[in-house]
Write a protein that holds these residues in place. Structure first.
Motif, mmCIF file in Angstrom:
data_model
loop_
_atom_site.group_PDB
_atom_site.id
_atom_site.type_symbol
_atom_site.label_atom_id
_atom_site.label_comp_id
_atom_site.label_asym_id
_atom_site.label_seq_id
_atom_site.Cartn_x
_atom_site.Cartn_y
_atom_site.Cartn_z
ATOM 1 N N ILE A 158 42.377 -2.335 63.118
ATOM 2 C CA ILE A 158 42.085 -3.313 64.202
ATOM 3 C C ILE A 158 43.153 -3.857 64.639
ATOM 4 C CG2 ILE A 158 40.821 -5.300 64.611
ATOM 5 C CD1 ILE A 158 38.792 -2.765 64.459
ATOM 6 N N LEU A 159 44.127 -4.455 63.579
ATOM 7 C CA LEU A 159 45.261 -5.090 63.962
ATOM 8 C C LEU A 159 46.361 -4.061 64.411
ATOM 9 C CD1 LEU A 159 45.452 -7.394 60.840
ATOM 10 C CD2 LEU A 159 44.880 -8.290 63.273
ATOM 11 N N THR B 220 46.376 -6.537 54.433
ATOM 12 C CA THR B 220 45.867 -7.664 55.479
ATOM 13 C C THR B 220 44.542 -7.110 55.980
ATOM 14 O OG1 THR B 220 47.294 -6.880 57.080
ATOM 15 C CG2 THR B 220 48.087 -8.543 55.560
ATOM 16 N N GLU B 221 44.347 -6.037 56.051
ATOM 17 C CA GLU B 221 43.115 -5.216 56.654
ATOM 18 C C GLU B 221 42.597 -4.365 55.869
ATOM 19 O OE1 GLU B 221 43.492 -4.102 60.843
ATOM 20 O OE2 GLU B 221 42.016 -2.834 60.576
ATOM 21 N N PHE B 222 41.419 -4.655 55.484
ATOM 22 C CA PHE B 222 40.941 -3.426 54.314
ATOM 23 C C PHE B 222 39.377 -3.345 54.577
ATOM 24 C CE2 PHE B 222 39.070 -6.985 51.441
ATOM 25 C CZ PHE B 222 40.038 -7.900 51.780
ATOM 26 N N TRP B 223 38.477 -2.500 54.196
ATOM 27 C CA TRP B 223 37.233 -2.432 54.512
ATOM 28 C C TRP B 223 36.399 -2.789 53.388
ATOM 29 C CZ3 TRP B 223 34.311 0.655 58.547
ATOM 30 C CH2 TRP B 223 35.565 0.756 59.766
ATOM 31 N N ILE B 417 47.416 1.100 46.941
ATOM 32 C CA ILE B 417 46.066 0.970 48.035
ATOM 33 C C ILE B 417 46.601 1.563 49.501
ATOM 34 C CG2 ILE B 417 46.690 -1.554 48.612
ATOM 35 C CD1 ILE B 417 43.500 -1.898 48.500
ATOM 36 N N ARG B 418 47.760 1.331 49.645
ATOM 37 C CA ARG B 418 48.497 1.694 50.991
ATOM 38 C C ARG B 418 47.900 3.313 51.317
ATOM 39 N NH1 ARG B 418 53.348 0.210 48.353
ATOM 40 N NH2 ARG B 418 54.240 2.551 47.548
ATOM 41 N N PRO B 424 47.790 1.753 56.903
ATOM 42 C CA PRO B 424 47.766 0.200 56.210
ATOM 43 C C PRO B 424 48.397 -0.661 56.953
ATOM 44 C CG PRO B 424 49.310 1.754 55.274
ATOM 45 C CD PRO B 424 48.634 2.670 56.156
ATOM 46 N N ARG B 425 47.829 -1.791 56.843
ATOM 47 C CA ARG B 425 48.401 -3.156 57.313
ATOM 48 C C ARG B 425 48.858 -3.930 56.399
ATOM 49 N NH1 ARG B 425 49.642 -0.377 61.164
ATOM 50 N NH2 ARG B 425 48.376 -0.236 63.271
ATOM 51 N N MET B 426 49.862 -4.298 56.329
ATOM 52 C CA MET B 426 50.312 -5.304 55.185
ATOM 53 C C MET B 426 51.407 -6.538 55.992
ATOM 54 S SD MET B 426 51.452 -2.350 52.349
ATOM 55 C CE MET B 426 51.670 -1.334 53.671
ATOM 56 N N ILE B 427 51.772 -7.536 55.034
ATOM 57 C CA ILE B 427 52.469 -8.482 55.626
ATOM 58 C C ILE B 427 53.671 -7.999 56.490
ATOM 59 C CG2 ILE B 427 53.292 -8.899 53.198
ATOM 60 C CD1 ILE B 427 54.059 -11.664 53.938
ATOM 61 N N ASN B 428 54.234 -7.219 56.126
ATOM 62 C CA ASN B 428 55.474 -6.797 56.664
ATOM 63 C C ASN B 428 55.328 -5.234 57.358
ATOM 64 O OD1 ASN B 428 55.248 -5.303 54.348
ATOM 65 N ND2 ASN B 428 57.414 -5.528 53.828
ATOM 66 N N ARG B 429 54.092 -5.271 57.577
ATOM 67 C CA ARG B 429 54.099 -3.560 58.110
ATOM 68 C C ARG B 429 52.718 -3.599 59.101
ATOM 69 N NH1 ARG B 429 56.204 0.929 59.146
ATOM 70 N NH2 ARG B 429 57.402 0.716 57.025
ATOM 71 N N ILE B 430 53.048 -3.537 60.300
ATOM 72 C CA ILE B 430 51.773 -3.466 61.530
ATOM 73 C C ILE B 430 52.109 -1.999 62.403
ATOM 74 C CG2 ILE B 430 52.948 -4.800 63.270
ATOM 75 C CD1 ILE B 430 50.135 -5.947 63.511
ATOM 76 N N ASN B 431 53.104 -1.317 61.951
ATOM 77 C CA ASN B 431 53.475 -0.174 62.703
ATOM 78 C C ASN B 431 53.303 1.207 61.816
ATOM 79 O OD1 ASN B 431 54.336 -0.382 65.568
ATOM 80 N ND2 ASN B 431 55.759 -2.099 64.530
#
Lengths: 432, 432
Positions: A158-159, B220-223, B417-418, B424-431
């Motif tokens: 989503i993000l 930061t985004e999980f199900w 978990i990633r 996966p979306r983490m604090i330093n990872r959105i790409n």
């Protein structure tokens, strides 16, 4: 005494049982006779409270109920004396679980705003309950079809860091040191990575559109199913969609007959959609619209009124395919026979329910795609990973996205999109 | 010639067929003999390219492939001569669909950051592919169990107007004239409205936590799957969870034997979890931890290290129930036998996989709940609709939330978990 639900009423005719639920309605017939419409998750039933049978003390308890009181009822289910296939409940005792004083939703007409502000209660009404049950069926009908046809569920994020198609309708979220993230409008690009490992994939989740329109057709948060398949080309892509939609139609009719009746849905009309879908090119559609007197050009997109005209008189949905490339997304594959067109197809539902699917074969040539990205003025860096998919073992592939709420609207015959989602979000509505 | 997939290899032994997929690997054995590891969505197979059988021209084409080239192969599937139950492919021809020059992921060890930056390609590896297939199974195992047990899917909103539990880890989204919206951390409160019309409901979608920790345990985004049921109390709530989790365990073992082997998952150990779960009170757990030398008090919550100790030596998950009310949420119901406790239960997975479920019976008394909201310092106005549910026909009810990725981790034995979510979306990872 056995605790049952109205799902199992048939098997318990003549036996003394207990049920838990709510009072949908009640009326006094005489000083000795009252009727209670009891509801649980599965159905409604009329419970007959007759003082000589219940006894003074138990009958007194029936007098204490009001709309939406939660109750436990004890008594005997019977076949309805007049209406075949229906049941009645001979009340022996009733215990109040939770009171309900001055329940705000009554029989009088309430305004939309009032009902939406009380969405948490409004959803108890028969029609809203029926709509939510149909939503459940449509969801799993889609999943069942896809799972049977070798599609893997593949949850896209989503993000997201950038926009696939413009930024004016994007919700922006501050994201740590990365600056901003955006709420996804489609998982398609991610699914295209997924097919390279799983062959056929789909996601099914919320998407977001900061749409400033207040029509009955728009939500800011709605659900979308995106599917994508390797080695599938334009024609087969439409075949898959057609099979899927016909499966949904049949499944809803099969599992939700009762709910469709509650909603006054014309089931016979819906049934007619389980037949071969029509296919028209965008150009043929423009010609047809011109013939109907619409002022429209060969490079124009349609709005809602045109969509209604396209399926006018058709019992089945219509694919509108081979669109001018200018009005479709950069990732759609060019038509070999006419490079001014792309191999996209939109599926328009009958009965005026508008577009329910948008899909296309995807551009699988690295250099052509790169050219399209540049000519759209997008930043190539943002799409580098997407271009990689054409660099390392590219394959022909296609996909499509179903507007979940639109499809539920068509199935249920509900004209307002806000009634087919539990808690609708609109430009001026984020509560409750 | 028939186009098949590796799913149907058994039925096509000895027949000339065509397959489409990718080159996972290849090696030269001699100037006349090469081996190609071909993969499609379903499996890998070794294709044997022997010049005398293929002919000069076709054999030349095999020399052009590289890692991840997409290809069409033509030939004859055979039983593997040495390994029972496995297959080989006698190559007759090979056509390149899409080249793959200098595929960036090789056999050498890559750093985590490199792999995450190439997530769109990394997911093609055997282990990542296996993890995503197990994710699919776990998702539908959960849905199957719930659907069979009369739960309706009820999608709760992502955009929410206020926080159920604090605001420090909330993502904020500017929302038109309403000011701000927040991304949901749980749909539970909404589900509590849903049960009053549908009896039993669940949602299953993304939730968001602006968590500033970078551990292998956080996204930061999980199900999350939240379930809620009317007329279900604390004990039955745990029974439902236990049955559900045991169903998931059996289903994954049944449907993903191959994937579990690829991941070196100890299947026998996993099988042992299909047995009655243990139940301990929070107080008993604290006593046990004290005995093990942990410095912890009777009003303390656990961290990850304590969770590992709790299930140490246990083959089955352990429910930790009846918690001090101070460390649990305002909506949990007080224990009648001890009003200092609430009827909550966390389910801790064995093998060090930590908490996979949090659940509780909910407070159904309007005045007690109002008191809790006030004493937590929340704005009563924000919870007015939630209080309404206790005002109009309140019923005893319970629910629980499954951390989807945590459960997949346990099933698959993956420590990070990633690796159990596509992007996966983490604090330093959105790409990407």
């Amino acid at each position: 005494m056995k605790l049952i639900t109205l799902k199992d009423i048939k098997e318990n005719i003549g036996k003394e049982v207990k049920l838990k639920g709510w009072v949908r309605n009640y009326r006094k017939s005489s000083s000795k006779l009252r009727f209670v419409i009891f509801r649980d998750a599965f159905a409604d039933i009329q419970a007959v409270a007759f003082k000589p049978e219940m006894g003074e003390e138990n009958f007194e308890k029936v007098k204490q109920i009001s709309l939406e009181t939660s109750v436990e009822i004890i008594g005997i289910p019977k076949e309805h004396q007049k209406r075949e296939g229906e049941f009645e409940f001979q009340l022996k005792d009733l215990n109040i679980i939770g009171r309900s004083d001055e329940y705000p939703i009554g029989k009088k007409d309430h305004g939309t705003d009032f009902l939406l502000s009380n969405r948490h209660l409004w959803m108890r009404s028969r029609k809203q309950n029926a709509a939510l049950k149909i939503r459940h069926t449509v969801y799993y009908a889609i999943c069942e079809y896809l799972n049977k046809n070798d599609f893997y569920r593949f949850d896209s994020p989503i993000l997201t860091p950038n926009a696939s198609e413009g930024t004016t309708t994007l919700f922006e979220v501050p994201y740590f040191d990365s600056g901003s993230a955006y709420l996804s409008q489609s998982g398609q690009l991610y699914l295209e990575a997924g097919i390279m490992t799983l062959g056929r994939v789909y996601d099914f989740g919320p998407v977001f559109r900061a749409e400033k329109s207040k029509t009955r057709k728009h939500l800011t948060e709605f659900w979308m199913m995106d599917a994508e398949a390797a080695f599938v080309e334009h024609e087969e892509n439409m075949n898959i969609q057609e099979e899927l939609i016909r499966y949904v139609v049949c499944t809803v009719i099969d599992r939700n007959t009762k709910e469709l009746k509650i909603l006054d849905r014309d089931i016979n009309q819906l049934k007619k959609a389980d037949a071969p879908f029509k296919r028209m090119t965008h150009r043929q559609v423009i010609d047809m619209l011109k013939n109907k007197g619409v002022k429209i050009g060969y490079s124009d997109d349609f709005g809602a009124p045109e969509e209604e005209m396209i399926t006018e008189g058709s019992d089945v949905p219509i694919f509108v395919e081979r669109w001018p490339k200018e009005i479709k997304s950069f990732y759609m594959k060019r038509d070999k026979e006419n490079p001014e067109l792309v191999l996209g197809a939109d599926l328009i539902a009958p009965e005026g329910f508008g577009e329910i699917i948008g899909g296309s074969q995807r551009e699988d040539d690295h250099d052509i795609l790169l050219g399209r990205i540049k000519s759209e003025g997008y930043d190539v860096k943002d799409y580098q990973w997407f271009l990689d998919l054409r660099k390392y073992g590219s394959v022909p592939h296609s996909g499509f996205g179903i507007g979940f709420e639109r499809l539920i609207q068509w199935m249920s015959g509900i004209r307002y999109i806000r009634e087919v989602i539990p808690f609708p979000r609109m430009i001026n509505r984020i509560n409750p």
